[in-house]
Design a protein around this motif. Sequence first.
Motif, PDB file in Angstrom:
ATOM      1  N   VAL A   1       1.247  15.782 -24.342  1.00 58.12           N
ATOM      2  CA  VAL A   1      -0.098  14.862 -24.071  1.00 58.12           C
ATOM      3  C   VAL A   1      -0.490  15.107 -25.597  1.00 58.12           C
ATOM      4  CG1 VAL A   1      -2.463  14.730 -23.484  1.00 58.12           C
ATOM      5  CG2 VAL A   1      -1.052  16.135 -21.553  1.00 58.12           C
ATOM      6  N   THR A   2      -0.248  13.290 -25.824  1.00 57.63           N
ATOM      7  CA  THR A   2      -1.312  13.397 -27.395  1.00 57.63           C
ATOM      8  C   THR A   2      -2.232  13.803 -27.473  1.00 57.63           C
ATOM      9  OG1 THR A   2      -1.741  11.231 -26.867  1.00 57.63           O
ATOM     10  CG2 THR A   2       1.083  11.701 -27.398  1.00 57.63           C
ATOM     11  N   LEU A   3      -3.147  13.726 -28.570  1.00 59.75           N
ATOM     12  CA  LEU A   3      -4.359  13.854 -29.182  1.00 59.75           C
ATOM     13  C   LEU A   3      -5.403  12.506 -28.518  1.00 59.75           C
ATOM     14  CD1 LEU A   3      -4.604  15.894 -31.943  1.00 59.75           C
ATOM     15  CD2 LEU A   3      -5.363  16.535 -29.846  1.00 59.75           C
ATOM     16  N   GLU A   4      -4.450  11.718 -28.347  1.00 58.24           N
ATOM     17  CA  GLU A   4      -5.481   9.819 -28.607  1.00 58.24           C
ATOM     18  C   GLU A   4      -5.192  10.171 -26.474  1.00 58.24           C
ATOM     19  OE1 GLU A   4      -4.133   5.773 -28.876  1.00 58.24           O
ATOM     20  OE2 GLU A   4      -3.427   6.947 -30.147  1.00 58.24           O
ATOM     21  N   GLU A   5      -4.328  10.651 -25.993  1.00 63.59           N
ATOM     22  CA  GLU A   5      -4.496  10.372 -23.952  1.00 63.59           C
ATOM     23  C   GLU A   5      -5.579  11.754 -23.671  1.00 63.59           C
ATOM     24  OE1 GLU A   5       0.166  10.378 -23.379  1.00 63.59           O
ATOM     25  OE2 GLU A   5      -0.306  11.618 -23.679  1.00 63.59           O
ATOM     26  N   LEU A   6      -5.912  13.040 -24.632  1.00 69.00           N
ATOM     27  CA  LEU A   6      -6.991  13.798 -24.561  1.00 69.00           C
ATOM     28  C   LEU A   6      -7.963  13.427 -24.669  1.00 69.00           C
ATOM     29  CD1 LEU A   6      -6.391  16.858 -23.640  1.00 69.00           C
ATOM     30  CD2 LEU A   6      -6.442  17.433 -26.305  1.00 69.00           C
ATOM     31  N   SER A   7      -8.382  12.303 -25.782  1.00 68.98           N
ATOM     32  CA  SER A   7      -9.454  11.493 -26.086  1.00 68.98           C
ATOM     33  C   SER A   7      -9.943  10.963 -25.061  1.00 68.98           C
ATOM     34  CB  SER A   7      -9.278  10.754 -27.775  1.00 68.98           C
ATOM     35  OG  SER A   7     -10.321   9.850 -27.700  1.00 68.98           O
ATOM     36  N   LYS A   8      -9.053  10.075 -24.994  1.00 65.01           N
ATOM     37  CA  LYS A   8      -9.445   9.090 -23.267  1.00 65.01           C
ATOM     38  C   LYS A   8      -9.326  10.986 -21.921  1.00 65.01           C
ATOM     39  CE  LYS A   8      -6.288   5.505 -25.046  1.00 65.01           C
ATOM     40  NZ  LYS A   8      -4.935   4.869 -24.334  1.00 65.01           N
TER      41      LYS A   8
END
Length: 116
Positions: free
Chosen positions: A40-47
């Motif tokens: 999981v990327t941080l961008e996906e985690l942010s969402k």
Amino acid sequence: MLEQTLYTDHQAARPRTLCPICLGEVYDRCCLRCQRRPTVTLEELSKTYEESAQALRLRLRKLRAMHDLESDPEEKWHLKRRIAELTPMLTQMNELADLTAHYYDRGYYRSEKYTL
């Protein structure tokens, strides 16, 4: 018990997620198609944090509306208490959504609260 840890019946189980690389089904640990562990990327985690924050915002809005309409002092107290418990959670969700969305941006100020 040992059989359950060695074999997973993929036809009976629901996949946990889809692999972001090949869109194969991921059950326990890795993708069946490409045999990689999905990351999981941080961008996906942010969402994900933002979606959770949105759900909390909606719940807090409903609780505040219920509090305004309530006439029973005891029930008002319980609603106020629940609002007080959820508000810091919303703050933290917003902070984490912002942190994970901009973590790799140059010049982005990271809160000391979330750094080692």
